[in-house]
Design an enzyme around this catalytic site. Structure first.
Site, mmCIF file in Angstrom:
data_model
loop_
_atom_site.group_PDB
_atom_site.id
_atom_site.type_symbol
_atom_site.label_atom_id
_atom_site.label_comp_id
_atom_site.label_asym_id
_atom_site.label_seq_id
_atom_site.Cartn_x
_atom_site.Cartn_y
_atom_site.Cartn_z
ATOM 1 N N GLN A 31 11.372 2.859 7.170
ATOM 2 C CA GLN A 31 11.283 4.452 7.724
ATOM 3 C C GLN A 31 10.379 5.264 6.892
ATOM 4 O O GLN A 31 9.560 6.068 7.127
ATOM 5 C CB GLN A 31 12.582 4.955 7.783
ATOM 6 C CG GLN A 31 13.319 4.596 9.320
ATOM 7 C CD GLN A 31 14.772 4.890 9.238
ATOM 8 O OE1 GLN A 31 15.456 4.294 9.419
ATOM 9 N NE2 GLN A 31 14.760 6.311 9.769
ATOM 10 N N TYR B 207 -5.637 -10.817 7.839
ATOM 11 C CA TYR B 207 -6.518 -10.127 7.337
ATOM 12 C C TYR B 207 -7.895 -11.172 7.172
ATOM 13 O O TYR B 207 -8.035 -12.301 7.447
ATOM 14 C CB TYR B 207 -6.502 -9.539 5.706
ATOM 15 C CG TYR B 207 -5.538 -8.296 6.068
ATOM 16 C CD1 TYR B 207 -5.713 -7.140 6.523
ATOM 17 C CD2 TYR B 207 -4.155 -8.423 5.362
ATOM 18 C CE1 TYR B 207 -4.911 -5.993 6.859
ATOM 19 C CE2 TYR B 207 -3.269 -7.281 5.442
ATOM 20 C CZ TYR B 207 -3.728 -6.167 6.050
ATOM 21 O OH TYR B 207 -2.843 -4.983 6.304
ATOM 22 N N GLU C 59 -1.421 -12.677 6.241
ATOM 23 C CA GLU C 59 -1.261 -11.483 7.135
ATOM 24 C C GLU C 59 -2.191 -11.111 8.172
ATOM 25 O O GLU C 59 -2.308 -10.096 8.834
ATOM 26 C CB GLU C 59 -0.837 -10.360 6.143
ATOM 27 C CG GLU C 59 0.577 -9.946 6.014
ATOM 28 C CD GLU C 59 1.264 -11.068 5.103
ATOM 29 O OE1 GLU C 59 0.685 -11.720 4.593
ATOM 30 O OE2 GLU C 59 2.471 -10.934 4.941
ATOM 31 N N ARG D 73 -2.671 -15.325 -2.126
ATOM 32 C CA ARG D 73 -1.738 -15.040 -0.928
ATOM 33 C C ARG D 73 -2.036 -16.126 0.231
ATOM 34 O O ARG D 73 -2.750 -15.759 0.906
ATOM 35 C CB ARG D 73 -1.436 -13.789 -0.729
ATOM 36 C CG ARG D 73 -0.539 -13.189 0.324
ATOM 37 C CD ARG D 73 0.740 -12.977 -0.473
ATOM 38 N NE ARG D 73 1.770 -12.329 0.655
ATOM 39 C CZ ARG D 73 1.775 -10.873 0.726
ATOM 40 N NH1 ARG D 73 1.134 -10.150 0.212
ATOM 41 N NH2 ARG D 73 2.574 -10.394 1.653
ATOM 42 N N HIS E 96 -0.275 -9.127 11.371
ATOM 43 C CA HIS E 96 0.213 -7.746 11.648
ATOM 44 C C HIS E 96 0.379 -7.880 13.211
ATOM 45 O O HIS E 96 1.167 -7.088 13.801
ATOM 46 C CB HIS E 96 -0.594 -6.859 11.064
ATOM 47 C CG HIS E 96 -0.436 -6.521 9.743
ATOM 48 N ND1 HIS E 96 0.769 -5.951 9.050
ATOM 49 C CD2 HIS E 96 -1.317 -6.616 8.699
ATOM 50 C CE1 HIS E 96 0.482 -6.100 7.936
ATOM 51 N NE2 HIS E 96 -0.605 -6.384 7.484
ATOM 52 N N HIS F 212 0.753 -1.090 0.041
ATOM 53 C CA HIS F 212 0.114 0.175 -0.059
ATOM 54 C C HIS F 212 0.773 1.191 0.041
ATOM 55 O O HIS F 212 1.847 1.312 0.789
ATOM 56 C CB HIS F 212 -1.068 0.007 1.231
ATOM 57 C CG HIS F 212 -2.176 0.768 1.079
ATOM 58 N ND1 HIS F 212 -3.156 0.303 0.292
ATOM 59 C CD2 HIS F 212 -2.550 1.986 1.270
ATOM 60 C CE1 HIS F 212 -4.257 1.388 0.326
ATOM 61 N NE2 HIS F 212 -3.851 2.237 0.948
HETATM 62 FE FE1 SF4 Z 1 11.493 1.069 2.510
HETATM 63 FE FE2 SF4 Z 1 13.766 1.374 3.838
HETATM 64 FE FE3 SF4 Z 1 13.342 -0.291 1.696
HETATM 65 FE FE4 SF4 Z 1 13.152 2.263 1.055
HETATM 66 S S1 SF4 Z 1 15.094 1.102 1.854
HETATM 67 S S2 SF4 Z 1 11.666 0.605 0.367
HETATM 68 S S3 SF4 Z 1 12.215 3.157 3.079
HETATM 69 S S4 SF4 Z 1 12.697 -0.543 3.710
#
Ligand code: SF4
Ligand code: NAP
Length: 690
Positions: free
Chosen positions: A360, A187, A185, A235, A273, A47
């Site tokens: 991140q 759901y 996951e 999945r 999750h 997503h």
């Molecule tokens: Fe996500 Fe970090 Fe991979 Fe970029 S490097 S896709 S922010 S996990």
């Protein structure tokens, strides 16, 4: 075994003879009978937030088109609910009406123009929905959402299955080559499958066969609605990683029934999750779960897709060459580098901007309801607005500091055609990433430096290592970018100059080897990293799948209920106290999707994490502190200071006085928010505008 009548598949994994790539199995086409995929790379569903609003569909189309142009064979979109009850959040992505299907044509058309196929993921959130209309097989609240779901009645179950079939039909009308039915996951479908969330006594609950009836009916009716030449990826929740989750016999039973119901491909789902085992974080060993998919191979005949922490072509090729799986799924690696497939095909893995699995900018953003992006590629999901176009005015640009911000700025500016000199005081590039990469479980950060090293050469940046950039050296440049980073903040409690008090740089660079008992002052990102560095045994469990599974309590045979067994954590190297002055739980400000992993890791290792601490003094007896007003002496050998940072930008004033055009990026700009995501994004946008 019941053969799937729709998937007359040629799975034979003979390497493509006409393909000179060093990854021949990755580039062998996959014949699905009624259609063929050009290679074995499936872009897994993720997503992005762009699915949720019609006005963002041009951006979504551009995002997928770049990945299709980069060579991916099959793309799976982020999840779309088949009805409003299945929304993840209010007014999130949904496909239930013909007018909602029409807008998808721009997405599917853009992907097809580049020769890739695309499936729409059908995802009903069930009790994971973040809204009061949530429904589930039984009225059992999830531990990660505040809403208690309503139990679906028998007619509600039927209506929901019809909604899946209707959405799949609409997906076909919208130009999709197929759908992925999200059965894992945790759901809704998974909630029906599991005795842990399904307490029904009607035909949709009870024994395994009754609990999986919902999933099977959905696949059967989607096939019925969409015909034989429509891809149905299912999945399958192969390793649940929750107590009372499916055991292996149930997984096999489900897979066989799904195959018989008409699925084309089975994709792998790992964990729910709410699992308390990390499944995609950077500390998870690469391809740690490929063995789960391989274990299913003898039981079904349709193509199987391995997933989770597959981020480089050699890893993908190794899995495929064993013949246990037919495709590899990657989502985040294709955010990080839309040209991943093309670069692998050309035998240029060193040119791949590797996903470091930090979460991140992608998952953390999605959980904050922000559009996803990528820490190492800020263009991800911003393809229509952030472009590194060739410059029409070539400038001489100096970039000072070869940490992530300086590297991003220098290489993008040079790519655009500027004449760029990159000054670095150290004898190597990397800045803070050189620290991150030595933390156990963060080894992937080294990949970003490998990539930047490649980019420096590729873009023609003139790198000046071991060079102190003085105002004199910087005169004559049209623009000067200060990416000089930070210095650690000093502390001022009594005894701060005692020999027991050391800085985190001394520890991580190996200049000081702390004793058996250590207190850490400051429980921010660096404090947590230093704590992990101090307690972990070498080598890091991330580099050893068996050791990692032992530590996190994963059954290596994947047989037990939920694939779990009691964790066996190796003893910590040291006794550690992790302290902060603010009240409350240390680590509360760490990343949404990864903070819990850092906290759990330290808890397993017996680290005492304490908030509300007043630092009194350090002397030969140890560290004198007050916790909740009570004096204590921590009998420590060392106190490691991780008290944040101050910006390092001494060059700014003299340069500005000399009339230079100066820009600040990264920690040199705002040390309080020093983080690589912000630094790279800020530097990239500056470089795009210079
Ligand atoms: Fe996500 Fe970090 Fe991979 Fe970029 S490097 S896709 S922010 S996990
Ligand atoms: P930080 O997150 O700002 O944390 C600094 C810590 O020092 C806080 O716990 C703060 O808590 C304490 N502190 C501040 N001033 C102090 C003082 N004068 N005396 C004693 N303690 C003091 O900084 P960081 O840990 O250096 O991390 C910097 C950035 O790097 C973070 O913002 C993060 O984005 C990034 N990073 C993240 C990770 C990760 O997520 N795993 C890892 C590494 C780095 P109190 O004020 O409550 O004492």
């Amino acid at each position: 075994m019941v053969r799937n009548p729709y998937a007359s598949v040629s799975r034979s994994m003979t390497a493509d003879p006409g393909n000179a790539s060093p990854y021949p199995h990755l580039f062998a086409p996959l014949d699905l009978g009624f259609t063929s995929l050009r290679n074995r790379v499936l872009m897994g569903s993720m997503h992005t937030g762009l699915e949720d609003r019609k006005r963002d569909f041009p951006k979504l189309a551009a995002y997928f088109a770049e990945r299709a142009e980069g060579g991916v064979a099959l793309i799976v979109t982020g999840g779309f609910a088949p009805n409003f009850e299945g929304w993840l959040t209010p007014f999130a992505s949904r496909l239930a009406w013909p007018w909602e299907a029409r807008k998808h044509r721009q997405v599917t058309g853009a992907v097809h123009a580049h020769g890739a196929r695309i499936c729409l993921q059908l995802l009903h959130a069930g009790r994971y929905a973040y809204h009061p209309m949530a429904v589930a097989p039984s009225r059992i609240k999830s531990p990660i959402t505040p809403f208690t779901p309503r139990e679906l009645g028998a007619r509600g179950v039927e209506r929901t299955i019809d909604a899946y079939a209707n959405a799949a039909k609409l997906a076909r009308d919208g130009g999709y080559d197929g759908v992925e039915v999200m059965g894992s996951e945790g759901y809704l479908i998974n909630q029906f499958l599991s005795a842990r969330t399904n307490r029904r006594t009607d035909r949709w609950g009870g024994d395994t066969a009754s609990r999986m009836r919902f999933a099977v009916e959905i696949v059967r009716r989607v096939r019925e609605a969409c015909g034989p030449d429509f891809i149905i990826v299912y999945r399958l929740s192969m390793l649940e990683l929750v107590p009372d989750g499916s055991d292996w016999n149930e997984v096999v039973q489900q897979a066989r029934a799904i195959e018989a119901a008409g699925a084309t491909i089975i994709n792998t789902g790992i964990g729910w999750h709410e699992s308390r085992v990390p499944t995609i974080a950077t500390s998870v060993p690469r391809a740690a779960f490929a063995g789960v998919t391989a274990k299913l191979r003898p039981h079904v005949s349709l193509p199987l897709v391995a997933t989770n922490r597959i981020n480089m072509p050699d890893v993908a090729e190794r899995i495929l060459a064993r013949g246990d799986v037919d495709m590899v799924s990657m989502a985040r690696p294709l955010l990080a580098d839309p040209q991943w497939v093309a670069k692998a095909r050309a035998g240029r893995p060193e040119a791949i901007n590797t996903c470091i699995a930090c979460n991140q900018a992608c998952l953390d953003h999605v959980f904050q309801r922000r559009t996803a992006s990528c820490l190492v590629n800020p263009r991800a999901c911003a393809e229509t607005e952030l472009n590194y176009l060739p410059t029409t005015t070539r400038k001489r640009i100096a970039v000072v500091g070869a940490g992530p911000a300086g590297l991003a700025c220098a290489t993008i500016a040079a790519q655009r055609g500027h004449d760029v000199v990159l000054f670095e005081r150290d004898a190597r590039i990397g800045g803070q990433f050189n620290l991150a990469r030595i933390i156990p479980g963060k080894e992937e950060f080294g990949e970003t430096l490998r990539w930047f090293q490649h980019r420096i050469v590729e873009t023609g940046v003139q790198l000046r290592l071991s060079t102190d950039a003085t105002p004199e050296l910087l005169s004559g440049f049209d623009e000067v970018v200060l990416a000089t980073g930070v210095v650690p903040r000093r502390v001022d409690f009594a005894g701060h100059d005692h020999p027991r008090v050391v800085g985190y740089l001394d520890v991580l660079h190996g200049r000081v080897v702390p004793g058996r008992r250590v207190a850490i002052v400051g429980a921010g990102g660096i404090g947590f990293d230093v704590a992990e560095f101090l307690v972990q045994t070498a080598p890091s469990p991330t580099l050893d799948v068996e050791e990692w599974m032992r530590e996190w309590g994963v059954d290596p045979a994947f047989e037990s209920a939920g694939g779990l067994r009691p964790p066996r954590v190796s003893p910590p190297q040291r006794e550690v106290w992790l302290l902060q002055r603010s009240p409350g739980r240390p680590g509360a400000r760490l990343g949404k999707t990864t903070g819990w992993i850092h906290r759990a890791t330290l808890k397993h290792k017996g680290v005492r994490m304490i908030g509300g601490v007043e630092y009194v003094a350090v002397d030969d007896a140890g560290f004198h502190v007050r916790v909740d007003g009570q004096p204590q002496v921590l009998p420590v050998d060392h106190v490691v200071v991780c008290a944040g940072q101050e910006p390092l930008r001494a060059l700014r004033a003299p340069l500005e006085a000399a009339g230079c055009r100066v820009h600040l990026v990264g920690g040199a700009d705002v040390a309080a928010e020093l983080d690589a995501k912000r630094a790279i994004a800020q530097a990239s946008r500056l470089a795009a505008a210079l």
